[in-house]
Design an enzyme around this catalytic site. Structure first.
Site, short mmCIF file in Angstrom:
data_model
loop_
_atom_site.label_atom_id
_atom_site.label_comp_id
_atom_site.label_asym_id
_atom_site.label_seq_id
_atom_site.Cartn_x
_atom_site.Cartn_y
_atom_site.Cartn_z
N HIS A 12 4.71 109.75 -75.90
CA HIS A 12 6.10 110.13 -76.15
C HIS A 12 6.27 111.13 -77.29
CE1 HIS A 12 6.27 106.18 -74.12
NE2 HIS A 12 7.27 106.73 -73.47
N ARG A 50 11.58 114.75 -75.44
CA ARG A 50 12.69 113.79 -75.37
C ARG A 50 13.45 113.77 -76.69
NH1 ARG A 50 12.09 109.36 -71.15
NH2 ARG A 50 10.52 110.13 -69.70
N ARG A 93 13.00 104.94 -92.87
CA ARG A 93 14.13 105.33 -92.03
C ARG A 93 15.16 106.05 -92.89
NH1 ARG A 93 18.21 105.40 -88.65
NH2 ARG A 93 20.07 104.11 -88.93
N MET A 185 21.52 100.68 -86.17
CA MET A 185 20.90 100.33 -84.89
C MET A 185 19.37 100.37 -84.86
SD MET A 185 23.61 102.07 -82.20
CE MET A 185 22.92 101.17 -80.81
N GLU A 186 18.73 100.56 -86.00
CA GLU A 186 17.26 100.67 -85.96
C GLU A 186 16.51 99.86 -87.01
OE1 GLU A 186 19.14 103.97 -83.96
OE2 GLU A 186 19.17 103.65 -86.12
N ASP A 208 28.67 106.53 -92.59
CA ASP A 208 29.48 107.52 -91.89
C ASP A 208 30.82 106.97 -91.43
OD1 ASP A 208 28.73 105.86 -89.83
OD2 ASP A 208 27.59 107.36 -88.73
#
Length: 248
Positions: A12, A50, A93, A185-186, A208
């Protein structure tokens, strides 16, 4: 090495061993990956496939890579797994999140030290009783980096969810009451996959949005405030890598 043992390009992220640094920043947004690359010296595009855009460069002489992960835990897990396969060891992250306390303005810098596991991916790796916790050294480096740069930083537990538009007001309120600082979300996925793969993982985000604010800014206003916060997350993460790599 035999032909059967030859390391192939990762499916990927399209990277081979040697193409990425030991330390990797993980933004969700490919456009944010490009903005991070602009902060690096001698940044070069390694691969693009991707949602995965990979750059490698240096920051104050320290090799750093950047790999976007897309939205959500499934694609983030793939990124960490494949980056680990080609030699990466330290991950931060660099993301966006919604504030979950009324006193956290939009554009705030937040270091997530752990996360509620609502991601729906991490339980494929470890049972839900196992905590999603950031690496202590990485969290401390992020906090120190923000302080050195003169940024105010919130720290605390976040909540990671799997469905952006699903609404769970009772859960939100329960988590707010115990002091959860941000929703994204991660993070919990990355913390758990990092534990599974014996990698060091930390997380810094800029808010945000904030559903608890009395007055809600317009979308353009939110985006402008977020971009100010994003710049702080990028510089904080890069300085944290320098501290962790032992450079002044």
């Amino acid at each position: 090495m035999t032909a059967s043992e030859k390391v192939e390009v990762q499916k990927h992220i399209r990277c081979l061993p040697g193409a990425v640094a030991r330390s990797v920043l993980l933004p969700g947004d490919p456009a944010r990956a490009r903005r991070i690359a602009e902060e690096l010296d001698e940044a070069r595009l390694i691969a693009e496939n991707r949602e995965y855009v990979v750059f490698t460069g240096t920051s104050n002489g320290v090799a750093v890579s950047v790999c976007s992960t897309g939205i959500g835990g499934s694609s983030a897990a793939i990124a960490l797994e494949e980056l680990r396969n080609v030699g990466a060891e330290l991950f931060i992250r660099v993301g966006s999140a919604g504030g979950r306390r009324k006193d956290i303005p939009i554009g705030s810098l937040v270091v997530l030290t752990a996360a509620y596991r609502g991601d729906g991916v991490s339980d494929e790796y470890l049972p839900l009783g196992f905590p999603a916790v950031a690496d202590l050294d990485v969290s401390n480096a992020l906090i120190q980096a923000a302080k050195e740069l003169g940024y105010s930083a919130w720290t605390g537990i976040g909540t990671t969810r799997s469905a952006f538009y699903a609404r769970h007001p009772e859960l939100n309120e329960r988590l707010r009451q115990v002091g959860v600082v941000a929703a994204e979300m991660e993070a919990s996925t990355l913390f758990i996959v990092g534990a599974h793969r014996r990698a060091r993982v930390g997380c810094v985000v800029a808010t945000d949005s904030n559903i608890y604010l009395d007055e809600q800014p317009t979308l353009p206003e939110k985006e402008a405030l977020y971009m100010q916060g994003e710049q702080k997350t990028i510089r904080t993460a890069l300085r944290a890598v320098q501290l962790l790599e032992g450079t002044s």
